[in-house]
Write a protein that holds these residues in place. Structure first.
Motif, short mmCIF file in Angstrom:
data_model
loop_
_atom_site.label_atom_id
_atom_site.label_comp_id
_atom_site.label_asym_id
_atom_site.label_seq_id
_atom_site.Cartn_x
_atom_site.Cartn_y
_atom_site.Cartn_z
N HIS A 7 -1.43 46.53 16.80
CA HIS A 7 -1.02 45.09 17.05
C HIS A 7 -0.80 44.95 18.54
O HIS A 7 -0.23 43.86 18.74
CB HIS A 7 0.28 44.86 16.49
N CYS A 8 -1.52 45.46 19.21
CA CYS A 8 -1.83 44.93 20.72
C CYS A 8 -3.08 45.85 21.34
O CYS A 8 -3.42 46.71 20.67
CB CYS A 8 -0.43 45.31 21.37
N ALA A 9 -3.28 45.32 22.58
CA ALA A 9 -4.33 46.00 23.09
C ALA A 9 -4.20 47.27 23.35
O ALA A 9 -4.99 48.16 23.29
CB ALA A 9 -4.51 45.01 24.50
N THR A 10 -3.00 47.92 23.83
CA THR A 10 -2.66 49.32 24.03
C THR A 10 -3.13 50.17 22.77
O THR A 10 -3.86 51.08 23.04
CB THR A 10 -1.49 49.71 24.51
N ASP A 21 18.94 40.84 17.47
CA ASP A 21 18.11 42.13 17.93
C ASP A 21 19.03 43.21 17.86
O ASP A 21 20.22 43.34 18.24
CB ASP A 21 17.79 41.78 19.52
N MET A 58 1.57 40.09 28.31
CA MET A 58 1.16 39.49 26.97
C MET A 58 2.07 38.93 26.30
O MET A 58 3.29 38.89 26.32
CB MET A 58 0.71 40.84 26.19
N LYS A 64 11.72 46.57 22.41
CA LYS A 64 12.48 45.68 22.95
C LYS A 64 13.53 46.56 23.94
O LYS A 64 14.08 47.57 23.63
CB LYS A 64 13.10 44.48 22.22
N VAL A 87 17.42 39.70 26.60
CA VAL A 87 16.36 40.65 25.82
C VAL A 87 15.12 40.47 26.31
O VAL A 87 14.68 39.49 26.54
CB VAL A 87 16.70 40.34 24.33
N TYR A 117 11.03 41.87 25.47
CA TYR A 117 10.03 42.31 24.50
C TYR A 117 8.59 42.59 25.15
O TYR A 117 8.25 42.33 26.11
CB TYR A 117 9.75 41.28 23.39
N CYS A 175 4.69 45.01 24.37
CA CYS A 175 3.65 45.18 23.47
C CYS A 175 3.58 46.50 22.96
O CYS A 175 3.21 46.92 21.96
CB CYS A 175 2.50 44.49 24.05
N SER A 176 4.25 47.51 23.60
CA SER A 176 4.06 48.79 23.40
C SER A 176 5.09 49.80 23.98
O SER A 176 5.94 49.28 24.94
CB SER A 176 2.80 49.35 24.10
N MET A 205 4.63 52.02 26.09
CA MET A 205 4.28 52.30 27.66
C MET A 205 4.95 51.24 28.43
O MET A 205 5.39 51.46 29.59
CB MET A 205 2.70 52.26 27.72
N MET A 258 -1.34 46.01 32.28
CA MET A 258 -1.24 47.22 31.72
C MET A 258 -0.62 48.40 32.63
O MET A 258 -1.54 48.76 33.66
CB MET A 258 -2.47 47.57 30.91
#
Lengths: 788, 56
Positions: A22-25, A544, B9, B19, B26, B28, B30-31, B33, B53
């Motif tokens: 679901h993401c670039a990583t 959340d 992103m 998150k 909060v 959020y 993407c990963s 990392m 990144m």
């Protein structure tokens, strides 16, 4: 297809559908994982299409791609089929799997116990038809192909067809052999007539051995059929020569061997059918027809055709045809098939009803949610079937031995013949000894040893409400030193209640509103408490949750946080000294304490308590007596965990452990010894995966989605000890089978070779009988597990 | 849509798996990392904006 990509990459291309990116990583991670596989020369994962393309050398082990992607936490879309391979012998397992492992096949595993080949493949590359063709090229005729794994009758149909064929070939062999044996003592039948009769047995009744031997020969291997064919053909040919030249013939030997071996296989195929009884019984529990409400009346339809949302009528004494919720009526359902719990469960409106369970009393109208192949029952059957197709790690040794065994036996037979001939024995007698050696050896008992134990053991466990997803767990469980328990919902009832609240009522209403979206047991307790007080609970505008901390939501335009000190700190809300001390005090009593902050100010404190399960103490004690050290790991705070641990007499415990931390704890313990983790199948997934054996206690009905090697129904901790017990039995059974199979071959081959002649020897017909008995013994022994 | 404060992103808050809560807000990611990177030095990213990144 051979293609060239870019400048220098040459090789075969393939495309995988990746799940969970679901993401670039993610795509980078997947790409790196694929490139780490030996043979992969170029790979690229695309987030947009959810696909990974790669170019690899044709020698690539395709299954490694799946493993690599799964190792980094993603998955590859794949389809699965069962293909019945009726002609394959147990010792052919490796050859069948090798033949099926085409480009595009992730996994091919053949179970000698059911004669079913399970194939997981990439539908973008191959299909079941390709696999069937590859099997045919290797000389194995593929029988039925079943995509709906719920169809448990595939193996039964195949086995029955096999039994019929065996019977029709056995039928003429029996009287002919009897006559031939009688004529050994009373020479009433002329030699030429004997030749004719023996030919019928050799080439009609014994046809499957000849064709099987030919197939093995073409694959460059040798199996049981090779041995029987060689043994009988050599004595038959010698006898034919003798009969034509007036010498001493012994047609009875070849005919009797074929008869005995056929009879043994017939019994074996009948008994093997019984090993799958448990899962077949499960699958047959779903009634084929259902009565669906249409307008004023009810119409009978195919159960699989029931649409979600339709109302189904179930009367007393009937099995429930679909999964759903009780809409109307009252009754008691026997769910023992899923839970092992003999007491019928009460069913009233709103309760979950499962397909296949028996309504022992009452009448229900059930609102269907799932039907046919999507029910919980179907899912269970699917998982059990899949698990039954696996082999235990100890089988690897047996498989390696079986691979070279037949060659060794043939060498021993040749040596036997040479030795007797050199000592001056007549060629006829030397040949009889050699034939005995060939037909007494039984590689098939080796091949069957653990697969049968697994099939019966997994089936028996399922009957007790233990869903074994990975049979290796049987073996690993026995080596475990620690049993790590999750606390909330596993050792405790998982339904905590608010026992004390300090603060203003408005803050409590906000807290309950914030928690109203959460499924966490503590959240539900808070909502229930607020409702009991008559407070209005409204859905939050945003919500959340932060594992190990608490929740944060917007309610009526105000920011609301419910959680521990860490959450308060992240919110920048100061906890007053008095409230902090109060919380400490409550925690030392084993209660959980959460603060309520509204708009950055701490305004309330709730203390929640959870009761220990009544069977927790005895379950922990039982595991301890089985030599396991109990450990508790919980996301709850240290003091509450300590209180529970103290009550159970557990000295090792870890509090404040978020899911990831639990996995870390498991990994650390594994350095000291094997670890069994018992916990929630969804929240504790990382720890379940990290443990040697993960036992998921489930209250849901989505078994396939739950992590863990074993899934048990919630609320019965004694199942953990029961699993260990079954593991011991399965392991002992498989071990007995292996030892028996080895010992048997080692003891009988020297006798058959005439090493102890004339004091002790085996004629070929007796050798054939002995060999049949050995595989029957293994099968019978495995069937004992049905009562384990 | 929310923006990952580390790599920049766009992340859907309803679906985000990663998150964290910092100073009552909060964030959020993407990963995992990006999340770990943010937790290592949140002030840096809040002042300097997304940096792409993280490399490790």
């Amino acid at each position: 297809m051979d293609i060239r990509v870019g400048v220098k990459v040459e090789g075969r291309e393939t495309v995988l559908k990746i799940l969970g990116m679901h993401c670039a990583t993610c795509s980078l991670t997947v790409q790196r994982a694929l490139l780490s596989v030996r043979g992969v020369r170029w790979a690229e994962a695309s987030l947009a299409s959810n696909e990974a393309r790669l170019v690899a050398s044709p020698e690539l082990d395709y299954g490694e791609l799946l493993k690599a992607v799964r190792r980094v936490g993603y998955d590859v879309y794949r389809e699965a089929v069962y293909i019945s391979v009726p002609g394959a012998r147990p010792e052919d397992a490796a050859a069948v799997e090798r033949a099926a492992r085409l480009w595009g096949v992730f996994r091919a595993s053949f179970s000698p116990a059911t004669s079913l080949l399970y194939v997981e493949y990439n539908p973008l590359e191959v299909g079941p038809r390709d696999v069937a063709e590859a099997l045919a090229r290797a000389g194995f005729k593929a029988g039925e192909v079943s995509r709906s794994e719920v169809d448990v009758d595939v193996d039964r149909k195949a086995a029955e067809r096999d039994a019929r064929d065996l019977a029709s070939r056995l039928l003429p062999a029996v009287p002919i052999t009897a006559v031939l044996m009688a004529s050994m003592m009373f020479p009433a039948v002329p030699p030429l007539a004997q030749l004719l009769m023996a030919s019928a047995v050799q080439f009609y009744s014994g046809w499957r051995f000849l064709s099987g031997a030919y197939r093995a020969f073409r694959n460059g291997t040798a199996n049981m059929d090779t041995l029987v064919a060689l043994g009988t053909l050599s004595t038959f040919t010698y006898s034919a020569y003798a009969a034509l030249t007036g010498g001493r013939a012994f047609f009875e030997a070849s005919a009797a061997v074929i008869t005995f071996v056929l009879a043994g296989r017939y019994m074996e195929s009948r008994m093997k059918l019984k090993t799958g009884d448990a899962v077949r019984r499960l699958a047959q529990m779903a009634p084929p027809r259902a009565r669906v409400k249409t307008g004023e009346g009810f119409t009978e339809v195919d159960s699989a055709q029931v649409e979600p949302g339709q109302l189904v009528e179930v009367r007393e004494g009937e099995r429930i045809p679909v999964d759903g919720y009780v809409e109307e009526g009252m009754g008691y359902a026997d769910e023992s098939a899923f839970t092992g719990e003999p007491m019928p469960a009460e069913k009233k409106p709103g309760d979950l009803a499962l397909a296949g369970t028996l309504l022992v009393r009452g009448r229900l109208l059930v609102r269907a949610t799932r039907s046919g192949a999507h029910t919980y029952l179907a899912e269970v059957v699917r998982l059990v079937r899949q698990a039954q197709n696996a082999r235990l790690p100890i089988q690897r040794l047996a498989d390696r031995v079986a691979g070279v065994f037949t060659w060794a036996v043939m060498a021993a037979a040749a040596a036997t013949f040479a030795a007797w001939a050199l000592r001056g024995a007549p060629p006829g007698q030397a040949l009889l000894f050699a034939a005995s050696v060939l037909v007494v050896a039984c590689p098939c008992a080796l091949g069957l040893a653990t697969p049968l134990a697994v099939v019966v053991g997994v089936g028996r466990a399922a009957e007790k409400g233990l869903l074994v997803k990975n049979p290796e767990a049987f073996e690993k469980a026995l080596r475990a030193r620690f049993a790590v328990f999750d606390k909330t919902g596993t050792l405790t009832k998982g339904s905590p209640r608010v026992v004390k609240y300090v603060g203003d009522v408005e803050a409590l209403a906000y807290a309950a509103s914030a928690e109203s979206q959460s499924t966490h047991p503590l959240a539900r307790a808070l909502v229930d408490y607020a409702s009991e007080l008559g407070l209005a609970v409204q859905p939050p505008e945003s919500y959340d949750s932060f594992p190990g901390m608490g929740v944060y939501a917007t309610v009526g335009g105000r920011s609301v946080g419910v959680g521990n000190e860490r959450l308060m700190e992240a919110l920048g809300a100061e906890v007053p000294q008095g409230m902090r001390e109060l919380a400490e005090g409550l925690r030392s009593e084993g209660l959980s304490a959460v603060y309520v902050a509204v708009d950055g100010k701490v305004r309330g404190l709730a203390a929640l308590g959870d009761k220990l399960r009544p069977d927790a103490a005895s379950a922990v004690q039982r595991l301890r007596s089985m030599g396991l050290e109990p450990v508790v790991a919980s996301g709850d705070n240290e003091r509450a965990v300590a209180a529970v641990a103290a009550k159970l007499g557990i000295s090792r415990y870890f509090g404040g452990a978020e899911p990831e931390r639990k996995a870390e704890i498991v990994r650390r313990l594994r350095e000291e010894g094997g670890v069994i983790f018992v916990g929630d199948g969804v929240n504790d997934a990382p720890a379940l995966a990290a443990a040697d054996v993960g036992i998921a206690v489930s209250n849901g009905t989505e078994v396939a989605k739950e992590a863990g090697d074993v899934v048990v129904a919630r609320g019965d901790l004694s199942k953990v000890a029961e699993f260990l017990q079954i593991s011991r039995r399965v392991e002992a059974n498989a071990r007995f089978n292996l030892i028996w199979a080895f010992a048997y071959n080692i003891a009988l081959i020297p006798i058959a070779a005439g090493l102890f002649y004339p004091a002790l020897s085996l004629r070929p017909e007796l050798a054939g009988l002995a060999m049949s008995l050995s595989s029957i013994t293994v099968t019978l022994n495995a069937l004992r597990l049905k009562r384990a | 849509m929310a923006v990952d404060p580390v790599c920049g992103m766009e992340v859907d808050p309803a679906k985000a798996k990663y998150k964290t809560l910092y100073r009552g807000k909060v964030y959020y990611f993407c990963s995992s990392m990006c999340k770990e990177e943010f937790e290592r030095r949140p002030e840096y990213y809040l002042q300097h904006g997304p940096q792409g990144m993280p490399h490790r």
